[in-house]
Design an enzyme around this catalytic site. Structure first.
Site, PDB file in Angstrom:
ATOM      1  N   HIS A 131       0.461  -1.292   0.294  1.00 16.74           N
ATOM      2  CA  HIS A 131       0.152  -0.186   0.089  1.00 16.74           C
ATOM      3  C   HIS A 131       0.691   1.618   0.081  1.00 16.74           C
ATOM      4  CE1 HIS A 131      -0.500   0.402   4.450  1.00 16.74           C
ATOM      5  NE2 HIS A 131       0.547  -0.471   4.424  1.00 16.74           N
ATOM      6  N   GLU A 132       0.187   2.724  -0.520  1.00 18.99           N
ATOM      7  CA  GLU A 132       0.679   3.453  -0.590  1.00 18.99           C
ATOM      8  C   GLU A 132       1.512   3.115  -1.294  1.00 18.99           C
ATOM      9  OE1 GLU A 132       0.045   6.326   1.126  1.00 18.99           O
ATOM     10  OE2 GLU A 132      -1.150   5.627   2.646  1.00 18.99           O
ATOM     11  N   GLY A 133       1.472   2.388  -2.552  1.00 16.57           N
ATOM     12  CA  GLY A 133       2.709   3.250  -3.462  1.00 16.57           C
ATOM     13  C   GLY A 133       3.229   1.907  -3.774  1.00 16.57           C
TER      14      GLY A 133
END
Lengths: 601, 601
Positions: B444-446
């Site tokens: 997550h978050e890239g």
């Protein structure tokens, strides 16, 4: 294409690389030919897809429960196992005269691969049972074989292995379960068993009429350590001479272990003789319990490696399928937001994660089937020199076949999740389950740390290093053969260099740490990782050698062989170099871990 | 000792290595001193141990459910969050004038570390909410801040981030959610929002009076791609001018995602304006939605790295505790079975797995707190040159601070399980849960693949490479300082060599792949792994430099510093060398992944 194990690859490995059909020239397998192998494989795929794969997620979400009296397992498991037994798979490896199919172990491992990939939880029960029956085949008396082993092969009884105890996990020499000789005049070899065992898979259930526990215990007065351990048969229900079931024996379920994965295979804590008498029958000689167990354990370790491999393999195929169909993003060179998104398989970093998986799972499958073929040679060849050679190779390859796949095919499962992104992290897709399941494999049947000690502390040094020499000679043979092909020159050279590196590293270590046992094995894990990578590189060059010579008639075949060459290249260039680092640590006797003091943590 | 995060180490990192108390000389933090920091940390440990840790396993086993109308979350979560809000932790980073504690971000990250280690599921809600409030702090109008941000800081409202859509996971440019300007005369900036969002953590619950969704959408007619994305406030309940709650807005829960880990933080699929009107309020300028979001996302990425770090950290401490108390086996040099078993921490291979964890988690913690301090400098320093320098370092360190800990502290969790053996694989011990939780962080978050593209494709090349130069200059400074100490000579030399390697590798890549964007980033992950290891080595040398100069008055301190030096040595000798391999692949432009064809898989 099946998402279990690629059938095209399985055929490639079995026939094109290993020439398994040649085993049919041995008397033990003369009733078979490739068509019987193909038929049984085909039927395994059908059964695995039809009866095993469908309830794998459900079984994971609804693990076996214990209500204080009985263990409850969702009914799909018994239905699948009934079909499995009906299909003759439980006895696949056993002699026809005891009700088996007398198939080569190599083919049996291929079958196991298919069922494990479909549903590791359900497949666990018959695998354990076959292993227990196999132990009786090797060390049981004819009477014990008739009374206990044959019903196991027929699937009427299931079996377990009872080794670990709460205070002695990896340290078998410290087990305390006691065996007290009975003097009731009902024949020799009858003991009362008292103790506790943990981590017993399949220890209690209603999937079969009876459960036969193969139990390690100490006869009173036996020597301390591993030299005082004996093996006993402890049936859940005593078995009468005519084969009918007698009284309930005093082996009782104390509780279930609730695991991260492998949830479908019930894992138990068992008490023996705590409330009521528990009868055990000595198998083989007193104090010789570990010898037979280790025979069985070597095959079990290859089996663990194979299980790890195919959990990685099915994860790879699921992520490949996803990567081919999921459209997202654009090439870095064509970022136009008006342009169409591409399938994510077109992104180089996704290819990297697919290649990493392919290299690990197909390389590991090659190794495990290679070892299985050695087991067949060792057991069925009529040529003593060939049998001995197979034994030497098996000795050194077994810890690697257990540890390397369980490390690297778990890593493959990690990549599979990453390719699916957020979806891979949900229970809507099976890749997270494979990752949880596979995390067991570096732990059981001897942790990978113990495999490293076994490899370096025993296998490498025993007999003046003949096992290692035999293995390196095989590397050289493959490297020589590959040298004839332009496409393989680079890898042939690298593998030759690898032979030199392994030899020199081993010599440096012996010179540096001679006489200091702790120092000698301080970098055992690095040694295993070094040799493991070398072995997988060798396996890849064996596969590439077949691929480069293959006559690819149509595109599908052409792509298949091109994929083999690409994965070989990937492994040699991007993964194998890590072995240099491990070799350096071993050769230098790097001592950061050895010298670290407990109080500094 | 707390099993969350070692307080002694946290103090070492904050005060001895980073000198965080120096921040109190800045006007923004002048009301604080070390004693206020210590007090808030102490109260965080108490609350985390008392209200968060206790229900972590229970929350994992009883994840939030959706009955078609409401989301149900076990009541311990709300009790813990009420205490958290009561303690002022939700507003820790915000200005006093809006109800916050105005603490440095560095201290806030230390607080987050403690709560995350205790219970990542429960801690997720306020963290998300604080991030959403922080976004409004940066890009919201004063009126929006008063109406939405302040109630979030007070804990009355919670917040979410709504970015991803089913067809556009990592590819934000492809989002389709529409915003249609309203012309009902009720003021500008009011839109009707229509679309679907996935992976929305905290998207629906009853933990707060209201939920404020920060939503990315396209205003009709906006340009394609990332340049046509705007940011909207979408409250679950509309908020009247006086702050009271109005009508239920048309954002509706479509379903929950069921994850492998992080189960306690409800993760949702949300529909906007599907059945009924959904009102959204434009934040900032049209089509400028990503700019503000990325400001927030940089901090979020450091936060992900920190979360990954402390999941690794608490796993390390649990496995350390187990290794000190579990007796099993003997030294290889003293195999006498009559001898007493030793604590497994005495086995070299167990020390290896403990050192690997220690090196990863304490190295990563150093990096994340270093980055947090840069955020403080960037936001609060009065010296423009210092702010710019902090910005340059943050730019290049952010993708590493996100990716490295999420790769290697997950690996740490793997080791923790291995040390506990079979027990580690059961849900009776928390280490398997940490492993499952931590598997989210590379996603997550890239994803980490996207971090690698961000690092190499943007951060390394931007501005002629000034960020990288600034970072390497910091490496050199540390290496120079370490050269004065005999114990650190070896590492000083190695870090100097690392500066050369990174520089040369980058130059080779630029020369080799100039003009070919796909080729340039083909080995982006290897580049990130190379630079990541170098950064952690640098962090370790920074810690070792403090340790070697420290005045250790008593044994506990002496052991603590000796442990720092030993872990530094472990990392430089056993982990850092992997960077050479990555550097070689990058410099050579190794193209196995780039040239692999999809049909060869």
């Amino acid at each position: 294409m099946s998402l279990l194990v690629d059938r095209r690859d399985l055929d490639f490995q079995l026939y094109e690389v290993l020439g398994i059909d040649d085993l049919c020239s041995l008397p033990r397998f003369e009733q078979h030919d490739r068509s019987t192998f193909d038929a049984v494989l085909e039927s395994a795929y059908q059964l695995a897809e039809g009866e095993f794969a469908g309830h794998a997620a459900q079984l994971d979400a609804n693990e076996p429960t214990f209500d204080g009296e009985r263990v409850h397992i969702i009914p799909e498991v018994k239905a699948a196992l009934d079909a499995y037994i009906e299909g003759g798979f439980l006895g696949a490896a056993f002699d026809e005269e005891v009700g088996g199919l007398q198939l080569p172990y190599s083919i049996c491992q291929a079958l196991a691969a298919v069922f494990t990939a479909a549903n590791v939880g359900t497949a666990g029960y018959p695998f354990l049972s076959a292993a227990a029956a196999n132990l009786l085949r090797v060390v049981g008396s004819p009477e014990q074989q008739a009374r206990y082993m044959q019903p196991m092969i027929a699937g009427r009884f299931f079996g377990t292995m009872c080794l670990s105890e709460p205070q002695a996990g990896s340290s078998l020499g410290d087990i305390r379960t006691r065996a007290i000789a009975q003097t009731d005049g009902q024949g020799e070899g009858k003991y009362r068993i008292v103790g506790n065992k943990v981590w017993i898979s399949g220890g209690e259930h209603d999937l079969a009429e009876n459960i036969i526990h193969m139990v390690l215990a100490r006869i009173e007065g036996a020597p301390a350590g591993t030299k005082g351990i004996s093996l006993f048969i402890v049936p859940k229900f005593l078995v009468n001479e005519d084969g009918s079931l007698g009284e309930r024996n005093g082996v009782r379920l104390a509780g279930l272990n609730h695991k991260m994965g492998y949830r479908g295979t019930v894992n138990t804590v068992l008490n023996f003789g705590e409330q009521d008498d528990c009868i055990g029958y000595l198998v083989g000689e007193p104090n010789q319990g570990l010898a037979g167990m280790f025979h069985m354990m070597n095959e079990a370790r290859i089996g663990v490696g194979l299980g790890a491999t195919v959990l990685g393999y099915t994860g790879y195929l699921h992520s490949l399928d996803y990567a081919r169909t999921r459209l997202q993003g654009r090439k870095v060179s064509s970022p136009d937001p008006q342009g169409k998104p591409v399938a994510i398989i077109e992104h180089t970093d996704v290819k990297r994660m697919l290649l990493a998986q392919k290299a690990s799972v197909e390389g590991a499958l090659g190794l495990c089937l290679y070892c299985a073929r050695l087991v067949d040679i060792q057991e069925a060849s009529e040529d003593q020199a060939q049998r001995e050679q197979a034994g030497l190779l098996l000795e050194i390859l077994t810890p690697i076949a257990k540890a390397w796949p369980s490390d690297w095919c778990l890593e493959a499962n990690k990549h599979a999740i990453q390719i699916l992104g957020g979806y891979g992290y949900t229970r809507d897709y099976p890749v997270e389950r494979f990752y949880r399941d596979n995390r067991l494999n570096p732990i059981h049947e001897g942790t990978n740390g113990i495999q490293a000690l076994d490899l370096l502390g025993r296998k490498v040094v025993r007999g003046g290093g003949t096992s290692l020499k035999a293995l390196l000679a095989e590397f050289s043979k493959t490297a020589e053969a590959a040298a004839d092909y332009d496409e393989l020159q680079e890898f042939s050279e690298t593998l030759k260099q690898t032979v030199v590196t392994v030899g020199q590293t081993t010599q440096s270590l012996v010179a540096e740490a001679a006489g200091d046992a702790d120092r000698f094995v301080a970098n055992a894990t690095s040694y295993l990782q070094m040799l493991g990578h070398a072995v997988i590189a060798w396996q890849w060059l064996r596969q590439a050698l077949v691929a480069v010579q293959a006559d690819a008639g149509h595109d599908t075949d052409r792509h298949f062989y091109a994929g083999k060459l690409a994965a070989c290249r990937y492994f040699f260039r991007r993964e194998l170099p890590a072995m240099e680092l491990h070799a350096r640590l071993v050769a230098q006797g790097e001592d950061s871990c050895l010298t670290m003091q407990a109080e500094y943590f």
